[in-house]
Motif scaffolding. Structure first.
Motif, PDB file in Angstrom:
ATOM      1  N   ARG A   1      21.243  63.934  83.676  1.00 27.46           N
ATOM      2  CA  ARG A   1      21.541  62.173  84.227  1.00 27.46           C
ATOM      3  C   ARG A   1      20.598  61.427  83.705  1.00 27.46           C
ATOM      4  N   GLN A   2      21.143  60.081  83.131  1.00 27.60           N
ATOM      5  CA  GLN A   2      20.257  58.918  82.629  1.00 27.60           C
ATOM      6  C   GLN A   2      19.948  58.073  83.839  1.00 27.60           C
ATOM      7  N   GLN A   3      20.867  58.081  84.753  1.00 25.02           N
ATOM      8  CA  GLN A   3      20.860  57.279  86.163  1.00 25.02           C
ATOM      9  C   GLN A   3      21.117  55.970  86.038  1.00 25.02           C
ATOM     10  N   ALA A   4      20.626  55.418  85.206  1.00 23.29           N
ATOM     11  CA  ALA A   4      21.053  53.894  84.659  1.00 23.29           C
ATOM     12  C   ALA A   4      21.002  53.722  83.318  1.00 23.29           C
ATOM     13  N   PRO A   5      21.874  52.924  82.602  1.00 19.38           N
ATOM     14  CA  PRO A   5      22.084  52.760  81.224  1.00 19.38           C
ATOM     15  C   PRO A   5      20.938  51.855  80.686  1.00 19.38           C
ATOM     16  N   LEU A   6      19.799  52.281  80.509  1.00 19.54           N
ATOM     17  CA  LEU A   6      18.619  51.499  80.213  1.00 19.54           C
ATOM     18  C   LEU A   6      18.423  51.125  78.822  1.00 19.54           C
ATOM     19  N   GLY A   7      19.276  51.907  77.858  1.00 17.55           N
ATOM     20  CA  GLY A   7      19.166  51.708  76.528  1.00 17.55           C
ATOM     21  C   GLY A   7      19.223  53.037  75.642  1.00 17.55           C
ATOM     22  N   LEU A   8      19.392  53.387  74.416  1.00 16.93           N
ATOM     23  CA  LEU A   8      19.341  54.450  73.908  1.00 16.93           C
ATOM     24  C   LEU A   8      18.117  55.227  73.718  1.00 16.93           C
TER      25      LEU A   8
ATOM     26  N   LEU B   1      23.142  64.324  72.437  1.00 13.50           N
ATOM     27  CA  LEU B   1      24.094  63.384  72.393  1.00 13.50           C
ATOM     28  C   LEU B   1      24.213  62.638  73.477  1.00 13.50           C
ATOM     29  N   PRO B   2      23.563  61.229  73.457  1.00 13.22           N
ATOM     30  CA  PRO B   2      23.670  60.234  74.476  1.00 13.22           C
ATOM     31  C   PRO B   2      25.083  60.008  75.095  1.00 13.22           C
ATOM     32  N   VAL B   3      25.312  60.170  76.053  1.00 12.76           N
ATOM     33  CA  VAL B   3      26.890  59.789  76.491  1.00 12.76           C
ATOM     34  C   VAL B   3      27.121  58.981  77.644  1.00 12.76           C
ATOM     35  N   ALA B   4      25.515  58.365  78.048  1.00 11.27           N
ATOM     36  CA  ALA B   4      25.684  57.535  79.409  1.00 11.27           C
ATOM     37  C   ALA B   4      25.954  56.101  79.310  1.00 11.27           C
ATOM     38  N   GLY B   5      26.266  55.485  78.114  1.00 11.56           N
ATOM     39  CA  GLY B   5      26.511  54.247  77.847  1.00 11.56           C
ATOM     40  C   GLY B   5      27.987  53.805  78.543  1.00 11.56           C
ATOM     41  N   LEU B   6      28.193  52.391  78.953  1.00  9.46           N
ATOM     42  CA  LEU B   6      29.038  52.005  79.634  1.00  9.46           C
ATOM     43  C   LEU B   6      30.156  51.786  78.949  1.00  9.46           C
ATOM     44  N   GLY B   7      30.375  51.516  77.617  1.00  3.56           N
ATOM     45  CA  GLY B   7      31.412  51.583  76.844  1.00  3.56           C
ATOM     46  C   GLY B   7      32.176  49.909  77.088  1.00  3.56           C
ATOM     47  N   THR B   8      31.426  48.955  77.198  1.00  8.85           N
ATOM     48  CA  THR B   8      31.996  47.807  77.693  1.00  8.85           C
ATOM     49  C   THR B   8      32.925  47.094  76.476  1.00  8.85           C
ATOM     50  N   ARG B   9      32.428  47.500  75.070  1.00  6.47           N
ATOM     51  CA  ARG B   9      33.335  46.889  74.369  1.00  6.47           C
ATOM     52  C   ARG B   9      34.780  47.126  73.997  1.00  6.47           C
ATOM     53  N   VAL B  10      34.892  48.415  74.807  1.00  6.87           N
ATOM     54  CA  VAL B  10      36.341  48.864  74.696  1.00  6.87           C
ATOM     55  C   VAL B  10      37.002  49.080  75.939  1.00  6.87           C
TER      56      VAL B  10
ATOM     57  N   PRO C   1      27.721  59.838  69.489  1.00  6.15           N
ATOM     58  CA  PRO C   1      28.904  60.362  69.584  1.00  6.15           C
ATOM     59  C   PRO C   1      30.002  59.332  69.296  1.00  6.15           C
ATOM     60  N   ASP C   2      29.826  58.071  69.250  1.00  4.40           N
ATOM     61  CA  ASP C   2      30.858  57.004  69.076  1.00  4.40           C
ATOM     62  C   ASP C   2      30.954  56.927  67.748  1.00  4.40           C
ATOM     63  N   MET C   3      29.993  57.511  66.625  1.00  3.28           N
ATOM     64  CA  MET C   3      30.109  57.414  65.083  1.00  3.28           C
ATOM     65  C   MET C   3      30.802  58.848  64.642  1.00  3.28           C
TER      66      MET C   3
ATOM     67  N   PRO D   1      35.528  58.260  79.802  1.00  6.07           N
ATOM     68  CA  PRO D   1      34.439  57.919  78.967  1.00  6.07           C
ATOM     69  C   PRO D   1      34.761  57.480  77.494  1.00  6.07           C
ATOM     70  N   LYS D   2      34.111  56.581  76.700  1.00  5.82           N
ATOM     71  CA  LYS D   2      34.477  56.104  75.553  1.00  5.82           C
ATOM     72  C   LYS D   2      34.515  57.560  74.694  1.00  5.82           C
ATOM     73  N   GLU D   3      33.347  58.553  74.834  1.00  5.10           N
ATOM     74  CA  GLU D   3      33.431  59.550  73.834  1.00  5.10           C
ATOM     75  C   GLU D   3      34.709  60.592  74.175  1.00  5.10           C
ATOM     76  N   MET D   4      35.382  60.298  75.274  1.00  3.27           N
ATOM     77  CA  MET D   4      36.577  61.222  75.313  1.00  3.27           C
ATOM     78  C   MET D   4      37.797  60.629  75.054  1.00  3.27           C
TER      79      MET D   4
HETATM   80  P1  UTP Z   1      26.269  51.859  72.538  1.00  2.40           P
HETATM   81  O1  UTP Z   1      25.694  50.552  72.571  1.00  2.40           O
HETATM   82  O2  UTP Z   1      27.291  52.053  71.374  1.00  2.40           O
HETATM   83  O3  UTP Z   1      27.197  52.280  73.762  1.00  2.40           O
HETATM   84  O4  UTP Z   1      25.459  53.022  72.211  1.00  2.40           O
HETATM   85  P2  UTP Z   1      27.555  51.476  74.994  1.00  2.40           P
HETATM   86  O5  UTP Z   1      26.213  50.729  75.676  1.00  2.40           O
HETATM   87  O6  UTP Z   1      28.295  52.461  75.682  1.00  2.40           O
HETATM   88  O7  UTP Z   1      28.335  50.420  74.239  1.00  2.40           O
HETATM   89  P3  UTP Z   1      28.725  48.944  74.706  1.00  2.40           P
HETATM   90  O8  UTP Z   1      27.942  47.894  73.943  1.00  2.40           O
HETATM   91  O9  UTP Z   1      28.833  48.869  76.185  1.00  2.40           O
HETATM   92  O10 UTP Z   1      30.420  48.774  74.484  1.00  2.40           O
HETATM   93  C1  UTP Z   1      25.463  54.236  71.286  1.00  2.40           C
HETATM   94  C2  UTP Z   1      25.440  55.470  72.295  1.00  2.40           C
HETATM   95  O11 UTP Z   1      24.236  55.702  73.092  1.00  2.40           O
HETATM   96  C3  UTP Z   1      24.858  55.956  74.440  1.00  2.40           C
HETATM   97  C4  UTP Z   1      26.316  55.534  74.609  1.00  2.40           C
HETATM   98  O12 UTP Z   1      27.004  56.375  75.520  1.00  2.40           O
HETATM   99  C5  UTP Z   1      26.767  55.617  72.996  1.00  2.40           C
HETATM  100  O13 UTP Z   1      27.108  56.910  72.818  1.00  2.40           O
HETATM  101  N1  UTP Z   1      23.928  55.280  75.408  1.00  2.40           N
HETATM  102  C6  UTP Z   1      23.636  53.814  75.253  1.00  2.40           C
HETATM  103  C7  UTP Z   1      23.341  55.985  76.681  1.00  2.40           C
HETATM  104  O14 UTP Z   1      23.486  57.161  76.730  1.00  2.40           O
HETATM  105  N2  UTP Z   1      22.666  55.382  77.340  1.00  2.40           N
HETATM  106  C8  UTP Z   1      22.444  53.962  77.009  1.00  2.40           C
HETATM  107  O15 UTP Z   1      21.757  53.199  78.129  1.00  2.40           O
HETATM  108  C9  UTP Z   1      22.772  53.161  76.326  1.00  2.40           C
END
Ligand code: UTP
Length: 292
Positions: A104-111, A9-18, A132-134, A26-29
């Motif tokens: 830890r992913q350390q930097a949100p470099l992408g899914l 379950l990747p939960v390291a994204g920044l959730g910028t859209r919300v 987990p956001d779906m 965290p968006k997932e919480m």
């Molecule tokens: P999203 O692109 O929907 O999440 O990635 P995000 O990057 O948090 O969203 P915005 O665009 O900034 O609003 C789908 C899932 O992948 C995880 C996110 O946490 C989310 O659950 N993710 C995404 C990571 O774990 N690491 C990443 O580098 C990017």
């Protein structure tokens, strides 16, 4: 066929859209009616027989680890007040001790990079990826249907569903072919965030995957793709030349909590699905709509 036991379950994204909701939470919480969005996904995973949960986390995500721990003061207080039913309900929500790992992913470099960070914890076996956001609602649940199909045909399986053609550039889009058995279709092609005119169909990759561990070697040297991020879709395209890929067309309801309107829809829909509250929730929504 190796049994599907692990989910990433990747939960390291920044959730910028919300933002600003996700500035410290965290968006997932974020609560979706009466529980965090993540809980729905954990329930879906457990219904599919998942035994081990690998969370790929990042900074500001410690609330996720806390959620899977005991909450001593809360539990002590509920016990002292004789609220044992609530206590049992809470403890039933969590996987057993030792079933969750955090990396830890350390930097949100992408899914794609997030999934690669789970490689040592997954090891050499097929695994599920659950975004987990779906929140995906159906009976039987989406991953359980995919796991049953995987037990029959093996390979890699991706959930897909139709979106309006004008929206294809927001998603990973697939092209599917003939039936490949077990309710699946052959996956011919996929592309991340195509322009509307280049999209091979209007079927988006909707957030549940069953993947073979060979994907990790491809992710190790996967360069940045769409949006400057290391994309899981790009590594899957490379794996397609060596391994079988199937599409599972999901026909339940999917709620994307990662955008503001998607979050609102999820909150209302899950209140309307709650057996104890659906009638009151429907009355409230109708009364509210009548005032518009
Ligand atoms: P999203 O692109 O929907 O999440 O990635 P995000 O990057 O948090 O969203 P915005 O665009 O900034 O609003 C789908 C899932 O992948 C995880 C996110 O946490 C989310 O659950 N993710 C995404 C990571 O774990 N690491 C990443 O580098 C990017």
């Amino acid at each position: 066929m190796t049994k599907l036991r692990k989910a990433v379950l990747p939960v390291a994204g920044l959730g910028t859209r919300v933002l600003p909701a996700t500035k410290v939470t965290p968006k997932e919480m974020l609560p979706v009616f009466d529980r965090p969005a993540l809980q729905y996904v954990i329930d879906e995973a457990r219904a599919a027989g998942i035994e081990h949960f690998v969370f790929v986390t990042g900074r500001n995500k410690s609330a996720i680890e806390d959620y899977f721990d005991s909450a001593y003061e809360l539990e002590h207080t509920l016990q002292a007040k004789g609220k044992t039913g609530l206590l049992d309900e809470l403890s039933g929500l969590l996987p057993e001790a030792g079933r969750c790992s955090f990396v830890r992913q350390q930097a949100p470099l992408g899914l794609g990079h997030a999934i690669w960070c789970a490689r040592d914890l997954v090891g050499d076996e097929p695994f599920a990826v659950m975004l987990p956001d779906m929140i995906m609602v159906s009976d039987p649940p989406c991953l359980a249907q995919m796991a049953a199909a995987h037990a029959e045909v093996g390979g890699n399986i991706i959930s897909v569903e139709a979106v309006p053609r004008a929206d294809v550039s927001k998603y990973g889009i697939v092209d599917v072919g003939a039936s490949s058995g077990a309710g699946l279709r052959h996956l011919n092609a996929m592309v991340e965030k195509p322009a509307v005119e280049d999209a091979p169909s209007n079927l988006m990759i909707s957030g549940r995957y069953i993947l073979q561990p060979e994907i990790f070697d491809l992710l190790a040297d996967q360069g940045a793709g769409a949006g400057g991020e290391i994309q899981l879709t790009d590594a899957m395209v490379r794996l397609m030349s060596k391994a079988s890929f199937h599409a599972f067309e999901f026909t339940g309801r999917t709620y994307d909590t990662g955008s503001k309107m998607g979050y609102l829809e999820a909150f209302l829909a899950l209140a309307l699905e709650h057996p104890d509250h659906q009638s009151d929730a429907a009355d409230m929504i109708k009364a509210f709509a009548a005032r518009l």
